[in-house]
Each structure stands twice: as C-alpha cells, then as structure tokens.
Design an enzyme around this catalytic site. Structure first.
Site, PDB file in Angstrom:
ATOM      1  N   ASP A   1       0.805  -1.224   0.000  1.00  0.00           N
ATOM      2  CA  ASP A   1       0.000   0.000   0.000  1.00  0.00           C
ATOM      3  C   ASP A   1       0.843   1.281   0.000  1.00  0.00           C
ATOM      4  OD1 ASP A   1       0.961  -0.024   2.543  1.00  0.00           O
ATOM      5  OD2 ASP A   1      -0.989  -0.039   3.550  1.00  0.00           O
ATOM      6  N   LYS A   2       2.157   1.142  -0.119  1.00  0.00           N
ATOM      7  CA  LYS A   2       3.013   2.328  -0.118  1.00  0.00           C
ATOM      8  C   LYS A   2       3.038   3.004  -1.501  1.00  0.00           C
ATOM      9  CE  LYS A   2       4.722   2.266   4.116  1.00  0.00           C
ATOM     10  NZ  LYS A   2       4.020   1.198   4.821  1.00  0.00           N
TER      11      LYS A   2
END
Ligand SMILES: *Cc1c(COP(=O)(O)O)cnc(C)c1O
Length: 382
Positions: free
Chosen positions: A194-195
């Site tokens: 999710d970065k």
C-alpha cells in the site's frame, strides 16, 4: 501509460471500493519476466539498477535495498548505536515498527506527543522527553508529511543524539525544496503493497556516508567483508537482502512514480473539494510553509460528537472500505505492559480515536471517488 490490470476485488463483491490497491501494469510483468529469463534471481543487475535509480530519485549517494522497511529500520537503529540501556524517543502515532525496532535493539522506547497539524513528533515534547540516558530519536513522516528535521536536529545536536528517519510513508515529499531522505541522517523507506511504490515486501536505506553504506551492505549479507575473499565475514550479519524479482517490481514502479504521485495529489485534492463544508469532519491541512507532502493516505478526522464505529459501519454497508488509522502505539497491550497509559499523549490519543482513512490509490476512478464522497456526505447529513 498502459492501463492498470483489473481490480483485484473478488467477483462476488464487485461493488466494494477498496482501501488501497497496488498500481501494476505490463511494465512490472515485463521486468520480472526479464529477471526470470536471466536466471539471476538474487544479487544481480536488477537489484543494482533499482538501488541506483532510487538513490538518483531521492538524491543521496547511496541506497541499500533490504527485505522490508522494518528490517531496514532495525539495521539503521543498530548502526546508529541504539542498544541496551539507551532510551530512544519516537512517536506514539505511527505504525508499530517505529517503536518495535527501537525495542528490538534493547533500547527503552520513550514516546513524545505529536504536533496536531503535522501529526509528526512535536519538537517541544521531544525536548522535554530527553534524559541523560537518551541516545536517539526516530522521527516519523506521518501520512507523507515530512518530520520537522530542522528543529529535531537542533535538539539532537544539543544533546549529542543520533537520529534515524522513518520515511516509510513519505517517498517523494519535499521540505524547503529538499527531498525527504536528504536531511543528513539515515532514512528508511518501505515498499509494502500500500506504499507509494511497492515491491510486494521491501525497503530501502539511504545515506551520503560511504562507510555507513558499506557497513549496511555487509550486515545485510551475513557480515561479509569486501576484500574480495569469498566467505570472509567481518561483522555479525543477517540475510535481509532484497531479491532481483522484487527489485524488478521496484524499477517498474519507480519509472512511473512521478505520475503516480501526481495522481495521488489529484485524488486528494478532489476529496478535499468534495468534502468541503461537510459538518463533523476535518480534512487534511493543505501543503504549505515550504512543505510538499507525498500523499500516502487520505483521511478525515471526525468531530468528537460523532461515533466513528457507526460511520465506518455505514460506509461498509455501502461497500466502502475504511480503516481507523493510526492507533496510538502506547495504548497497545505490548506497550501498556511497560507502564504506558491513556492520558499520557493527549494529542496522539485524540487523533487516533477520531481519524478514518478512506479508499485512496492512484488508479482510483472518478466513479469510485464519487461513491465515497457521496456516501460520506449522505451519512453525515450534508
Ligand atoms: C509501512 C510502514 C512500516 C512497515 O514497513 P514494512 O516494509 O512493512 O516493514 C513501518 N512504519 C511505517 C510508518 C509505515 O508506514
């Protein structure tokens, strides 16, 4: 740019707007395939290419890839000298790893409260938390807003402390025109799914210090020496290297990072426009005072009168994923057992109790975003 692959939402739930989604297309497939065909799956040219591109993007002399952000932060903390008997100051408003890694080195974690506007460590609170045993500070760039490195550097210089910047949410952010990671202290980035960019799992340490980079390279690889003699080990080491397969993902992601950051910025701006004037919520502060954040999540802070669990439940009912984010680390059982209690860090606690992260990812469609905005306006009676 090629279109992203189809959403990974299962077919029996086609209507869910997910919280986050990696932005993967043909380029990732192409580069991973290139590594597979080359037969060099680890310690090969793709790893070197990823590190070089990353160092160039951030603007540091060195970038050293590791198997996760947490592993990288632990390494940076131990080479900063944090160890048994030391106190290390960090933020309670962060992902678990910032405090966990300090504890893993044998240090005692001292929390200091956060600034309500930046959500990063409040320099004044940090100054108050310093004791004769304090050895270092781990500032966190929360939600992509750079930590106040200038003020923290003054405190750190005054007391002879070491710093390690937890930059895992801030790839691409700038402060006074300086890219996060170039403040002259070791900084760590992360590439969980999710970065801002992902390698599946992975992380990167950056520094301008040649000796430190060489030490990191040795320790991540069993402590081997660079004398050229095989299997000679000069340091206690581990294997926390990043594979060339993961590096291939990293290279493809870095190539489109500027575009992904621009998309994140546009989507954030659209949320802020769409939620303007809704009673009961506060949207994130705009960039300013020389800071350009890197949008990691989009969140709102609910007024105290609102029941967050109820708002969440109603959004879930409408197929919208959200998460209460972040929790206050000092109130987790693993830190309560050290004597931390509610009331100790009121700013962090208040925001933890009221913040809600909304679906946010670069390829989010206008339709998906309208659904989130419409649902929230509806639930809050706007
Ligand atoms: C993502 C994140 C981590 C975790 O990094 P990993 O690569 O998952 O180990 C740690 N700290 C912060 C602040 C993060 O956002």
């Amino acid at each position: 740019m090629a279109t992203p692959t189809a959403a990974s939402t299962p077919l029996d739930a086609p209507d869910v707007v997910p919280l986050a989604q990696p932005f993967i297309n043909g380029r990732e497939v192409e580069l991973v395939t290139e590594v597979l065909r080359s037969g060099q799956l680890s310690m090969g040219p793709m790893l070197a290419r990823f590190e070089e591109l990353f160092a160039r993007f951030v603007g540091t002399r060195h970038a050293v890839a590791v198997s996760s952000g947490t592993a990288g932060l632990h390494l940076a903390c131990s080479t900063a000298g944090f160890g048994v008997g030391d106190e290390v100051i960090t933020s309670p408003f962060s992902f678990a790893a910032s405090a966990n890694v300090a504890r893993s080195t044998g240090s005692t974690v001292t929390f200091a409260d956060i600034d309500p506007h930046t959500l990063g460590l409040d320099p004044e609170a940090v100054a108050h938390a310093v004791t004769s045993r304090t050895r270092g500070i781990i500032p966190v760039d929360v939600f992509g807003w750079p930590a106040d490195m200038d003020s923290l550097s003054v405190i750190s210089a005054t007391h002879g402390l070491a710093m390690v910047q937890d930059a895992r949410e801030a790839l691409g952010a700038t402060s006074q025109g300086r890219m996060v990671g170039t403040a002259g202290v070791p900084a760590v980035f992360a590439f969980h799914a999710d970065k801002q960019i992902t390698t599946g799992e992975g992380g990167m340490l950056v520094t301008d210090d040649d000796d430190l980079a060489a030490r990191w390279r040795s320790i991540i690889d069993q402590g081997r020496t660079d004398t050229g003699r095989p299997l000679e080990h000069g340091d206690l080491g581990y294997n926390i290297r990043l594979s060339d397969l993961a590096s291939a993902l990293g290279v493809a992601q870095l190539e489109k990072l500027p575009r992904m950051l621009a998309l994140r910025r546009e989507i954030a701006a659209e949320y802020t426009r769409g939620l303007a004037g809704v009673d009961g919520i506060t949207t994130p502060r705009p960039d300013g005072e020389g800071t350009v954040r890197s949008w990691f999540v989009y969140w709102v802070v609910l007024d105290e009168a609102l029941d967050r669990a109820e708002v969440r439940a109603q959004l879930t009912e409408r197929g919208i994923e959200t998460t209460p984010y972040l929790s206050s680390m000092h109130l987790q059982p693993s830190f309560r057992e050290l004597g931390y209690r509610a009331g100790m860090f009121p700013v962090a606690e208040s925001i933890s109790a009221r913040s809600l992260a909304l679906p946010f990812f670069p390829q989010m469609s206008p339709h998906q975003q309208d659904r989130v905005i419409g649902a929230l306006r509806d639930i809050l009676g706007a």
